[in-house]
Scaffold this motif. Structure first.
Motif, mmCIF file in Angstrom:
data_model
loop_
_atom_site.group_PDB
_atom_site.id
_atom_site.type_symbol
_atom_site.label_atom_id
_atom_site.label_comp_id
_atom_site.label_asym_id
_atom_site.label_seq_id
_atom_site.Cartn_x
_atom_site.Cartn_y
_atom_site.Cartn_z
ATOM 1 N N VAL A 63 24.050 18.369 5.400
ATOM 2 C CA VAL A 63 23.115 19.228 4.673
ATOM 3 C C VAL A 63 23.700 19.647 3.329
ATOM 4 C CG1 VAL A 63 21.905 21.440 4.713
ATOM 5 C CG2 VAL A 63 21.987 20.021 6.776
ATOM 6 N N LEU A 64 24.966 20.025 3.310
ATOM 7 C CA LEU A 64 25.615 20.423 2.055
ATOM 8 C C LEU A 64 25.623 19.278 1.051
ATOM 9 C CD1 LEU A 64 28.688 22.397 3.463
ATOM 10 C CD2 LEU A 64 26.567 23.351 2.535
ATOM 11 N N LEU A 65 25.950 18.085 1.521
ATOM 12 C CA LEU A 65 25.963 16.926 0.628
ATOM 13 C C LEU A 65 24.581 16.676 0.042
ATOM 14 C CD1 LEU A 65 28.190 14.626 2.833
ATOM 15 C CD2 LEU A 65 28.784 15.362 0.523
ATOM 16 N N ALA A 66 23.568 16.766 0.889
ATOM 17 C CA ALA A 66 22.205 16.494 0.427
ATOM 18 C C ALA A 66 21.744 17.526 -0.597
ATOM 19 C CB ALA A 66 21.256 16.481 1.623
ATOM 20 N N ARG A 67 22.178 18.765 -0.446
ATOM 21 C CA ARG A 67 21.719 19.831 -1.337
ATOM 22 C C ARG A 67 22.554 19.959 -2.601
ATOM 23 N NH1 ARG A 67 20.616 24.698 3.109
ATOM 24 N NH2 ARG A 67 18.803 23.717 4.130
ATOM 25 N N ALA A 68 23.833 19.655 -2.487
ATOM 26 C CA ALA A 68 24.746 19.944 -3.598
ATOM 27 C C ALA A 68 24.916 18.783 -4.569
ATOM 28 C CB ALA A 68 26.111 20.359 -3.047
ATOM 29 N N ARG A 92 19.786 7.676 -6.258
ATOM 30 C CA ARG A 92 19.416 6.610 -5.325
ATOM 31 C C ARG A 92 20.371 6.604 -4.133
ATOM 32 N NH1 ARG A 92 18.374 0.080 -6.283
ATOM 33 N NH2 ARG A 92 17.432 -0.225 -4.230
ATOM 34 N N PRO A 93 20.127 7.478 -3.167
ATOM 35 C CA PRO A 93 20.965 7.469 -1.964
ATOM 36 C C PRO A 93 20.565 6.339 -1.018
ATOM 37 C CG PRO A 93 19.311 9.192 -1.812
ATOM 38 C CD PRO A 93 19.148 8.580 -3.174
ATOM 39 N N VAL A 94 21.558 5.746 -0.374
ATOM 40 C CA VAL A 94 21.354 4.661 0.578
ATOM 41 C C VAL A 94 22.094 5.003 1.866
ATOM 42 C CG1 VAL A 94 21.882 2.242 1.091
ATOM 43 C CG2 VAL A 94 21.010 2.875 -1.170
ATOM 44 N N VAL A 95 21.426 4.837 2.980
ATOM 45 C CA VAL A 95 22.032 5.047 4.290
ATOM 46 C C VAL A 95 22.083 3.712 5.015
ATOM 47 C CG1 VAL A 95 21.897 6.265 6.496
ATOM 48 C CG2 VAL A 95 21.196 7.424 4.390
ATOM 49 N N VAL A 96 23.252 3.368 5.517
ATOM 50 C CA VAL A 96 23.430 2.119 6.251
ATOM 51 C C VAL A 96 23.096 2.371 7.714
ATOM 52 C CG1 VAL A 96 25.047 0.291 6.883
ATOM 53 C CG2 VAL A 96 25.214 1.376 4.631
ATOM 54 N N HIS A 97 22.097 1.673 8.215
ATOM 55 C CA HIS A 97 21.599 1.846 9.592
ATOM 56 C C HIS A 97 21.818 0.563 10.383
ATOM 57 C CE1 HIS A 97 19.581 5.760 9.339
ATOM 58 N NE2 HIS A 97 19.068 5.408 8.169
ATOM 59 N N PRO A 98 21.735 0.653 11.728
ATOM 60 C CA PRO A 98 21.538 1.836 12.555
ATOM 61 C C PRO A 98 22.768 2.739 12.527
ATOM 62 C CG PRO A 98 21.151 -0.196 13.811
ATOM 63 C CD PRO A 98 21.825 -0.565 12.548
ATOM 64 N N GLN A 99 22.510 4.038 12.452
ATOM 65 C CA GLN A 99 23.587 5.018 12.503
ATOM 66 C C GLN A 99 22.996 6.381 12.808
ATOM 67 O OE1 GLN A 99 25.936 6.528 9.432
ATOM 68 N NE2 GLN A 99 24.293 6.977 8.036
ATOM 69 N N PHE A 100 23.866 7.365 12.954
ATOM 70 C CA PHE A 100 23.467 8.744 13.164
ATOM 71 C C PHE A 100 22.397 9.116 12.143
ATOM 72 C CE2 PHE A 100 24.811 13.397 12.636
ATOM 73 C CZ PHE A 100 24.135 13.818 13.770
ATOM 74 N N THR A 101 21.301 9.693 12.613
ATOM 75 C CA THR A 101 20.140 9.870 11.746
ATOM 76 C C THR A 101 20.175 11.144 10.914
ATOM 77 O OG1 THR A 101 18.974 10.836 13.645
ATOM 78 C CG2 THR A 101 18.626 8.484 13.199
ATOM 79 N N GLU A 102 21.060 12.066 11.221
ATOM 80 C CA GLU A 102 21.066 13.343 10.514
ATOM 81 C C GLU A 102 21.327 13.217 9.012
ATOM 82 O OE1 GLU A 102 19.958 17.196 10.559
ATOM 83 O OE2 GLU A 102 19.924 15.775 12.230
ATOM 84 N N PRO A 103 22.179 12.293 8.532
ATOM 85 C CA PRO A 103 22.357 12.170 7.075
ATOM 86 C C PRO A 103 21.056 11.867 6.350
ATOM 87 C CG PRO A 103 24.080 10.974 8.226
ATOM 88 C CD PRO A 103 23.102 11.419 9.268
ATOM 89 N N GLU A 104 20.281 10.930 6.888
ATOM 90 C CA GLU A 104 19.014 10.621 6.214
ATOM 91 C C GLU A 104 18.035 11.779 6.321
ATOM 92 O OE1 GLU A 104 15.238 7.586 6.515
ATOM 93 O OE2 GLU A 104 17.246 6.761 6.819
ATOM 94 N N ALA A 105 17.980 12.422 7.484
ATOM 95 C CA ALA A 105 17.068 13.557 7.637
ATOM 96 C C ALA A 105 17.412 14.661 6.648
ATOM 97 C CB ALA A 105 17.140 14.079 9.071
ATOM 98 N N ALA A 106 18.705 14.950 6.475
ATOM 99 C CA ALA A 106 19.117 15.999 5.540
ATOM 100 C C ALA A 106 18.771 15.629 4.107
ATOM 101 C CB ALA A 106 20.620 16.245 5.672
ATOM 102 N N LEU A 107 18.969 14.375 3.749
ATOM 103 C CA LEU A 107 18.633 13.926 2.395
ATOM 104 C C LEU A 107 17.138 14.045 2.140
ATOM 105 C CD1 LEU A 107 20.991 10.840 2.231
ATOM 106 C CD2 LEU A 107 21.033 12.746 0.599
ATOM 107 N N GLY A 153 34.470 21.504 -4.362
ATOM 108 C CA GLY A 153 33.970 22.680 -5.068
ATOM 109 C C GLY A 153 32.455 22.772 -5.033
ATOM 110 N N LEU A 154 31.785 21.652 -5.250
ATOM 111 C CA LEU A 154 30.321 21.637 -5.201
ATOM 112 C C LEU A 154 29.804 22.028 -3.819
ATOM 113 C CD1 LEU A 154 29.554 18.356 -7.186
ATOM 114 C CD2 LEU A 154 29.049 20.693 -7.938
ATOM 115 N N LEU A 155 30.420 21.469 -2.784
ATOM 116 C CA LEU A 155 29.980 21.764 -1.424
ATOM 117 C C LEU A 155 30.271 23.208 -1.055
ATOM 118 C CD1 LEU A 155 31.165 18.514 0.415
ATOM 119 C CD2 LEU A 155 28.952 18.990 -0.630
#
Length: 352
Positions: free
Chosen positions: A81-86, A91-106, A220-222
């Motif tokens: 969540v911090l990464l997605a907000r800060a 152009r973010p890219v998520v490599v799947h299949p993987q834990f889905t929370e990174p994409e959901a947060a983005l 620092g950003l996070l």
């Protein structure tokens, strides 16, 4: 559409006490008694605001890093969540299949997310060339949940570029003997952000503790995106304890037991190959991913027989043919394999 907010705990949330939990990847029999006692001892200090300096220094020392490269979080999920907000990325890219929370947060933070889908025919192995050159944020898990594939660190490092943030989720890396292919502690990979969780190996999912390793500017950003006192005093006590020499030795011993137990599980699953059951090869995590006929029906029959497993169709890149199974001790595994045989028999007996 894949349900990015579905996680393994949903399989056991309502009637989990009646089920053998093979859906959640938290190590069974945890937290150990010494860790419970250590956490309990921190309760005497709850009147004071949390002070994370000692825990942060302990994590930094564990990875041979300066404290400026460490951020403690309420589990790895908060870090996403911090990464997605800060981070200001285009152009973010998520490599799947993987834990889905990174994409959901983005997506929750307003980003449009591109997906790179690793292929079953390639064993769900990473092809660095499949990631678009224009991506300025790339997220990948290692070992990857749910495939249990451990990608070579060199292949992941090839994804790094000037101006790109490379996020590597190593939540299950401490379940790999010797932590092979780890990038945690590396400072030579540009834009590298490594996430670690202490909830899986140590049974602290209810306490919420993890950390981020990254360059000082990113930390620092996070930090500025975090609320005040985001990690509780008991969680800080756990963090400090779980990165000490005793804990690291215990974690490595547990990882080696898990590897042996996983081998036993895979051998047993091989007995069902003629009935269409296939495990993704080369599993290195504390779970295995299975493709099998009538997986949804088999999953429900397993529940009736007392076993909860994780559905796979909520992961982008997978469909209803897939189930994820946590590695457990041999006795539990043998009972599960017997139940799986019964579930497959019932499925085959039904008219198509």
């Amino acid at each position: 559409m894949h349900d990015l907010r579905h996680h393994g705990d949903a399989e056991v949330r309502d009637d989990g006490s009646a089920l053998v939990d093979l859906a959640v990847n938290v190590r069974a029999g945890t937290p150990p008694a010494w860790l419970r006692e250590h956490i309990a001892g921190s309760v005497a200090g709850l009147a004071a605001y949390p002070d994370g300096r000692a825990a942060r220094a302990a994590v930094a020392a564990r990875h041979g890093l300066p404290v400026e490269r460490v951020l403690l979080t309420a589990g790895a999920a908060e870090a996403f969540v911090l990464l997605a907000r800060a981070l200001k990325v285009r152009r973010p890219v998520v490599v799947h299949p993987q834990f889905t929370e990174p994409e959901a947060a983005l997506r929750d933070a307003g980003h449009t997310v591109d997906r790179v889908l690793l292929r079953e025919e390639d064993g769900f192995r990473l092809d660095p060339g499949a990631v678009p050159e224009a991506a300025d944020l790339v997220v990948i898990g290692n070992p990857t949940n749910p495939t249990s594939v451990l990608h070579p660190a060199a292949d992941i490092a090839r994804l790094a570029r000037p101006g790109r943030i490379l996020v590597v989720d190593e939540a299950f890396l401490d379940a790999v003997p010797g932590e092979r292919e780890a990038l945690a502690g590396r400072t030579d990979v540009p834009g590298l952000v490594v996430l670690r969780s202490l909830t899986k190996t140590w049974g602290l999912a209810g306490l919420r503790i993890g950390y981020v390793l990254a360059g000082p500017e990113t930390i620092g950003l996070l930090t500025r995106a975090q609320p005040l006192w985001p990690v509780s005093t008991p969680a800080l006590a756990a963090a400090e304890a779980c990165v000490g020499p005793r804990a690291l030795a215990e974690a490595d011993a547990a990882a080696r037991r898990t590897a042996a137990d996983r081998s036993h599980l895979l051998t047993g699953l091989g007995e069902f190959a003629d009935r269409g059951v296939r495990a993704v090869e080369g599993a290195e995590g504390p779970f295995v991913l299975l493709r099998l006929p009538h997986a949804a029906a088999v999953r429900e029959r397993l529940r009736a027989l007392g076993f909860a497993v994780r559905r796979g169709d909520t992961f982008p890149g997978l469909d209803q043919r897939w189930l994820r199974v946590a590695v457990r001790d041999r006795g539990t595994t043998d009972a599960f394999l017997e139940a799986l045989g019964q579930a497959l028999d019932a499925s085959r007996a039904e008219p198509s």
